[in-house]
Design a protein around this motif. Structure first.
Motif, PDB file in Angstrom:
ATOM      1  N   SER A 240       0.731  -1.164   0.008  1.00  0.00           N
ATOM      2  CA  SER A 240       0.162   0.178   0.098  1.00  0.00           C
ATOM      3  C   SER A 240       0.652   1.274  -0.033  1.00  0.00           C
ATOM      4  CB  SER A 240      -1.067  -0.016   1.420  1.00  0.00           C
ATOM      5  OG  SER A 240       0.010   0.054   1.856  1.00  0.00           O
ATOM      6  N   TYR A 241       2.177   0.868  -0.361  1.00  0.00           N
ATOM      7  CA  TYR A 241       2.954   1.589  -0.097  1.00  0.00           C
ATOM      8  C   TYR A 241       3.427   2.669  -1.606  1.00  0.00           C
ATOM      9  CZ  TYR A 241       3.830   0.900   4.740  1.00  0.00           C
ATOM     10  OH  TYR A 241       2.948   0.851   5.866  1.00  0.00           O
ATOM     11  N   ALA A 242       3.438   3.765  -2.144  1.00  0.00           N
ATOM     12  CA  ALA A 242       4.151   4.514  -3.081  1.00  0.00           C
ATOM     13  C   ALA A 242       5.702   4.275  -2.714  1.00  0.00           C
ATOM     14  CB  ALA A 242       3.654   5.479  -3.257  1.00  0.00           C
ATOM     15  N   VAL A 243       6.482   3.430  -3.836  1.00  0.00           N
ATOM     16  CA  VAL A 243       7.692   3.922  -3.341  1.00  0.00           C
ATOM     17  C   VAL A 243       8.967   4.635  -4.457  1.00  0.00           C
ATOM     18  CG1 VAL A 243       9.309   1.673  -4.073  1.00  0.00           C
ATOM     19  CG2 VAL A 243       7.248   1.466  -2.525  1.00  0.00           C
ATOM     20  N   GLY A 244      10.553   4.847  -3.938  1.00  0.00           N
ATOM     21  CA  GLY A 244      10.874   6.074  -5.078  1.00  0.00           C
ATOM     22  C   GLY A 244      12.183   5.149  -4.825  1.00  0.00           C
ATOM     23  N   TRP A 245      12.964   5.629  -6.078  1.00  0.00           N
ATOM     24  CA  TRP A 245      14.371   5.083  -5.969  1.00  0.00           C
ATOM     25  C   TRP A 245      14.939   7.002  -6.554  1.00  0.00           C
ATOM     26  CZ3 TRP A 245      17.309   0.558  -4.839  1.00  0.00           C
ATOM     27  CH2 TRP A 245      16.567  -0.286  -5.139  1.00  0.00           C
ATOM     28  N   PHE A 246      16.198   7.019  -5.192  1.00  0.00           N
ATOM     29  CA  PHE A 246      17.200   7.817  -5.509  1.00  0.00           C
ATOM     30  C   PHE A 246      18.548   7.607  -5.262  1.00  0.00           C
ATOM     31  CE2 PHE A 246      14.141  11.171  -4.095  1.00  0.00           C
ATOM     32  CZ  PHE A 246      13.109  10.699  -3.567  1.00  0.00           C
ATOM     33  N   ARG A 247      19.017   8.333  -5.275  1.00  0.00           N
ATOM     34  CA  ARG A 247      21.074   8.312  -5.801  1.00  0.00           C
ATOM     35  C   ARG A 247      21.666   9.620  -5.307  1.00  0.00           C
ATOM     36  NH1 ARG A 247      21.480   7.303 -11.753  1.00  0.00           N
ATOM     37  NH2 ARG A 247      21.632  10.340 -12.745  1.00  0.00           N
ATOM     38  N   ARG A 248      22.548   9.128  -4.659  1.00  0.00           N
ATOM     39  CA  ARG A 248      23.906  10.227  -4.256  1.00  0.00           C
ATOM     40  C   ARG A 248      25.317   9.740  -4.779  1.00  0.00           C
ATOM     41  NH1 ARG A 248      23.235  11.989   1.863  1.00  0.00           N
ATOM     42  NH2 ARG A 248      22.057  13.126   0.875  1.00  0.00           N
ATOM     43  N   ALA A 249      25.689  10.804  -5.620  1.00  0.00           N
ATOM     44  CA  ALA A 249      27.075  10.405  -6.378  1.00  0.00           C
ATOM     45  C   ALA A 249      28.262  11.127  -4.752  1.00  0.00           C
ATOM     46  CB  ALA A 249      27.078  11.068  -7.497  1.00  0.00           C
TER      47      ALA A 249
END
Length: 128
Positions: free
Chosen positions: A31-40
């Motif tokens: 029931s959750y939206a999901v995101g991908w993030f990145r940090r260089a």
């Protein structure tokens, strides 16, 4: 409480592929939206892609469109990020996040502040 664990990172040559996984335990991940993030290194955290609760809607940042695909399997409580045609500038720590806000459910969310739970990250290094 939701725990998120990323896996699938590694070292790959430019033009290669990796598939990242974000496995969830606890809570009602489906029931959750999901995101991908990145940090260089030396850079701010950057949005990569998001997916709605149903998986029917996705959105990704322009720099990865046509190369990265986000998907989810709500039976397995897992979200994937298929990364193709990798470039050295994709090198970063990649983090998945789950958001409980209702306004994120239909189309996902873009801002990191919209997410409630975060994984520890997995490193992706692309060599030239």
């Amino acid at each position: 409480q939701v725990q998120l664990v990323e896996s699938g990172g590694g070292l790959v040559q430019a033009g290669g592929s990796l598939r990242l996984s974000c496995a969830a335990s606890g809570g009602t991940f489906s029931s959750y939206a999901v995101g991908w993030f990145r940090r260089a290194p030396g850079k701010e955290r950057e949005f990569v892609a998001t997916i709605s609760v149903s998986g029917g809607n996705t959105y990704s940042t322009d720099s990865v469109k046509g190369r990265f695909t986000i998907s989810r399997d709500n039976v397995k409580n897992t979200v994937y990020l298929q990364m193709n045609s990798l470039k050295p500038e994709d090198t970063a720590g990649y983090y998945c996040a789950a958001g409980t806000a209702e306004y994120c459910s239909g189309y996902g969310c873009y801002y990191s502040l919209d997410y409630d739970y975060w994984g520890q990250g997995t490193q992706v290094t692309v060599s030239s």
